[in-house]
Design a protein around this motif. Structure first.
Motif: not given
Lengths: 157, 180
Positions: A50, A73-75, A77-79, A97, A102, B1, B4, B11, B14-15, B17-18
């Motif tokens: 990253l 955000t990357k991991v 999906r939100r801040q 959240k 969830t 859920m 975004q 993005s 990245m997911n 890669e996660l």
């Protein structure tokens, strides 16, 4: 590119597997440590990918803000919704959240199961910080689903 | 859920890669816990199965695909819709058996095995066995018993990764007595 829900399914299954298979021989605390260790390795790898192109960070707070915004955000999906600090190395990140929670029913019924699903994420955060040069201890607590608080205590060497 | 809606390609990558890193951590852990590769393969298959039985519901909810008429249609849906939706790749469907009950999925690249190398002492490890279990579990939930295995694996030196799927039988729906 892998879908997000696939990761959540995988995570659920990993938690379930670790707890079912290892429970008899290891006990709950060891299982949680195991999950956290897995998360640690993943966090280390992720942060390297990253931050390949980002400029270096000014200070600790800058790092924490990066974790709260871009990394989260990357991991997840939100801040992070709320970051608090005592400016002496302790930070509390609040996510109202949290993505792994969830799917749980709200309310008290499964509150005691929540730590299992947070262990991996704690490890991911700790691994990320570790490769950014900060040794830390990361714990998480849930009082109301699906909101959770991650407490990061930076270890001064 | 909550999702975004404006996702950059960065993005998504990245997911991926996660997911890949997490899968790698899982396999590493399993290799530590079980002495031999056979056992690890079995565990991966079992875990894949558990994921598959849940994944199928997610798939059906999001894709609104109706019932497949035959095995060929199933194969196409798996390759073109399911793999695309979850792993972002579209394997090709080839090597149909004369009876039409067996086919191969050829994957040019395998997202689970990005950045992965198998060490020499794990030559019989089927790294991506989770996929086989997941396919098996998902299809069982739609009343199809299948046998899924890897015929070729790029991690073990082959050019491509090939998954062989064989239709065994249709599973009869068991309705409680009196509800026919």
């Amino acid at each position: 590119m892998a879908d997000d829900s696939l990761f959540e399914f995988l995570h659920m299954e990993i938690v379930s597997h670790i707890f079912n298979e290892q429970q008899s021989s290891k006990g709950e605390a060891a299982c949680i440590s195991l999950l956290e260790a897995m998360g640690f390795r993943v966090g280390q790898g992720l942060i390297e990918r990253l931050t390949r192109d980002t400029p270096s960070f000014k200070d600790e707070l800058d790092i924490m803000k990066f974790i709260c915004k871009d990394f989260w955000t990357k991991v997840f999906r939100r801040q992070v919704d709320n970051l608090r600090t005592n400016h002496q190395g302790t930070y509390v990140l609040q996510d109202n959240k949290f993505s792994f929670l969830t799917q749980f029913s709200g309310g008290k019924q499964y509150l005691d199961q929540a730590p299992k699903y947070l262990a991996f994420s704690c490890g991911v955060v700790r691994g990320a910080l570790s490769n950014l040069g900060l040794e830390s201890v990361v714990t998480a607590e849930v009082s109301i689903m699906p909101s959770c608080k991650f407490q990061v205590v930076i270890q001064k060497l | 859920m909550s999702r975004q809606s404006n996702r950059t390609t960065d993005s998504k990558k990245m997911n991926s890669e996660l997911f890949t890193l997490t899968y790698g951590a899982l396999v590493t852990q399993l290799c530590k816990d079980y002495e031999n590769d056979e056992e690890v393969n079995k565990q991966l298959d079992k875990m894949g199965y558990n994921i598959g039985v849940r994944l199928i519901e997610d798939f059906l909810a999001r894709s609104s695909i109706g019932r497949c008429q035959d095995f060929r249609e199933t194969a196409d849906i798996i390759a073109k819709v399911a793999f695309k939706m979850y792993l972002g790749i579209t394997p090709s469907v080839t090597n149909w058996s004369p009876g039409g009950d067996e086919f191969s999925l050829i994957l040019e690249n395998n997202p689970l095995a990005d950045f992965v190398e198998l060490p020499d002492n794990h030559s019989t490890l089927i790294y991506s066995n989770l996929l086989c279990g997941a396919l098996r579990g998902a299809l069982e939930m739609v009343q199809m018993a299948v046998d899924v295995k890897f015929a070729q694996d790029s991690l073990r030196g082959d050019n491509v990764t090939e998954i062989r799927m064989k239709f065994i039988k249709r599973i009869e729906e068991n309705l409680p007595a009196g509800e026919e």
